[in-house]
Design an enzyme around this catalytic site. Structure first.
Site, mmCIF file in Angstrom:
data_model
loop_
_atom_site.group_PDB
_atom_site.id
_atom_site.type_symbol
_atom_site.label_atom_id
_atom_site.label_comp_id
_atom_site.label_asym_id
_atom_site.label_seq_id
_atom_site.Cartn_x
_atom_site.Cartn_y
_atom_site.Cartn_z
ATOM 1 N N GLN A 1 -3.001 1.919 10.460
ATOM 2 C CA GLN A 1 -1.705 2.018 9.780
ATOM 3 C C GLN A 1 -0.714 2.871 10.571
ATOM 4 O OE1 GLN A 1 -4.680 2.611 8.208
ATOM 5 N NE2 GLN A 1 -4.633 1.872 6.093
ATOM 6 N N ARG B 1 0.853 -1.194 0.000
ATOM 7 C CA ARG B 1 0.000 0.000 0.000
ATOM 8 C C ARG B 1 0.882 1.233 0.000
ATOM 9 N NH1 ARG B 1 1.526 1.592 4.443
ATOM 10 N NH2 ARG B 1 0.394 3.564 4.240
ATOM 11 N N GLY B 2 0.247 2.394 -0.106
ATOM 12 C CA GLY B 2 0.967 3.659 -0.165
ATOM 13 C C GLY B 2 1.170 4.071 -1.601
ATOM 14 N N ALA B 3 0.784 5.292 -1.923
ATOM 15 C CA ALA B 3 0.724 5.717 -3.323
ATOM 16 C C ALA B 3 2.011 5.477 -4.112
ATOM 17 C CB ALA B 3 0.300 7.184 -3.405
ATOM 18 N N ARG C 1 -6.989 -0.343 -7.011
ATOM 19 C CA ARG C 1 -7.401 0.681 -6.037
ATOM 20 C C ARG C 1 -7.545 1.989 -6.806
ATOM 21 N NH1 ARG C 1 -4.638 1.155 -0.411
ATOM 22 N NH2 ARG C 1 -6.731 1.939 0.055
ATOM 23 N N ASN D 1 -6.249 11.964 0.786
ATOM 24 C CA ASN D 1 -5.330 11.181 1.614
ATOM 25 C C ASN D 1 -6.151 10.316 2.557
ATOM 26 O OD1 ASN D 1 -2.500 10.642 2.339
ATOM 27 N ND2 ASN D 1 -3.064 11.484 4.330
ATOM 28 N N LYS D 2 -5.467 9.480 3.326
ATOM 29 C CA LYS D 2 -6.138 8.558 4.231
ATOM 30 C C LYS D 2 -7.210 9.277 5.046
ATOM 31 C CE LYS D 2 -5.571 5.013 4.516
ATOM 32 N NZ LYS D 2 -6.321 3.926 3.816
ATOM 33 N N ASP E 1 -2.545 10.554 -1.741
ATOM 34 C CA ASP E 1 -2.778 9.513 -2.734
ATOM 35 C C ASP E 1 -3.148 10.101 -4.089
ATOM 36 O OD1 ASP E 1 -2.992 6.516 -1.448
ATOM 37 O OD2 ASP E 1 -3.307 8.089 0.016
#
Length: 353
Positions: A183, A35-37, A69, A234-235, A224
């Protein structure tokens, strides 16, 4: 094969996840094992190279990976870059083997570029912190995870905090737990501990009291997708922090590679926000069991059976709440559509020259 560190098992276990084809990588992306852009872009590129090396349908694999995603723009960019390298070489030479090699070379190039971008963002971000907060002793609040686990290098927002730590100018890293999948608690605390940083974990809903007590000097988050007008996806939980930061006159800084800026998305309302399963909210999974984002019924229930849950993976912060966007190519402040377009245009001109 593509070997990943399974992030759903952290911090309890460091377990390698082996993906032997693109479909396995798609599942790893959807389950948040990776995960993570920025890292999603790298993984997507390697996934295309994997499909090419194994003789699978590269275009079909690319479509599946790119859509795994929807919010993180880097994923599709990485996939298309490797796919374009594959197609270009296949057209030139007619050799499937050479085309597979071109896709792998493109993925490796992207990986190296991201590591370099991470280092440059860290330097620019620390310089901005020192400018906004002279005297050092920075107390920084961060959300979700933005370190080496999301990057080819040392990360985005976390890399800035790490640079401050190494320079002796980080007094405290405040780590939001980042519900529902934790996270921050599982991953950022893990990285901060490994780096020897002074950090403290807090429940997301304790952030307000932390601001009110005057304990936050700056907020550092990743992104993201950044829309053309400067809106930042973002998250989920990032937008409330921006509101708190504005009320308490605290800088709210976004750190992200330029590839996260998507000029084709005009504004925040146009960002497709991923909706995740409700059980991630109604249950708490043990990281060492089925993973943080396993299957319904695999965790400990925290709500009555049948409870409906609202579970967007991201929220969108409008540009007027963002103090600055730090990229490897420059910093935008104040955040405007014109400034972002100029930064992106300048970067493209430099890359062509």
């Amino acid at each position: 094969m593509l070997v990943l560190l399974d992030q759903t098992r952290l911090p309890a276990e460091e377990v390698e996840l082996v993906c032997t084809d693109a479909s396995a990588l798609v599942e790893a992306i959807r389950s948040l094992a990776v995960r993570g852009a920025p890292l999603l872009g790298i993984a997507g590129a390697y996934g295309v190279a994997l499909a090419a090396a194994r003789g699978f349908d590269v275009d079909a694999a690319a479509e599946s990976l790119a859509g795994a995603r929807p919010t993180a723009v880097n994923l599709a960019l990485g996939v298309r870059r490797a796919q374009g390298a594959y197609r270009g070489e296949l057209t030139r030479s007619g050799s499937v083997q050479a085309a597979a090699g071109a896709a792998l070379a493109a993925a490796r190039e992207l990986h190296a570029e991201d590591a370099e971008a991470s280092a440059r963002m860290a330097g620019r971000g620390l310089a901005l912190l020192d400018e906004l907060l002279p005297g050092g002793g920075h107390r920084v609040l961060t959300h979700c995870n933005t370190g080496a686990l999301v990057s080819g290098g040392e990360g985005t927002a976390f890399a800035v905090a790490l640079a401050a730590h190494r320079a002796g100018r980080l007094r405290r890293l405040w780590v939001d737990e980042t519900r529902p999948l934790l996270q921050g608690a599982r991953l950022t605390a893990y990285e901060a501990a490994r780096s020897g940083m002074a950090y403290t974990l807090l429940a997301d809903n304790a952030a307000g009291s932390l601001f009110a007590a005057g304990e936050v000097d700056a907020v550092l988050i990743g992104a993201d997708r950044i829309a053309a007008d400067g809106s930042v996806a973002n998250k989920v939980g990032s937008y409330p922090l921006a509101v708190l930061a504005r009320y308490h006159h605290v800088p709210f800084i976004v750190v992200a590679p330029l590839t996260t800026v998507d000029l084709a998305t005009p504004d925040g309302a146009s960002v497709e926000v991923e909706q995740r399963p409700g059980f991630e909210v109604t249950e708490i999974a043990a990281p060492s069991a089925a993973g943080a984002a396993g299957e319904a019924g695999g965790g400990v229930p925290v709500a009555p059976l049948g409870t409906q849950a609202y579970n967007p993976a991201f929220d969108v912060t409008p540009p007027e709440l963002v103090t600055a966007i730090v990229t490897e190519e420059g910093t935008v402040s104040p955040v405007t559509a014109e400034a972002l377009a100029e930064l992106c245009g300048g970067s493209r001109r430099m890359s062509r020259s």
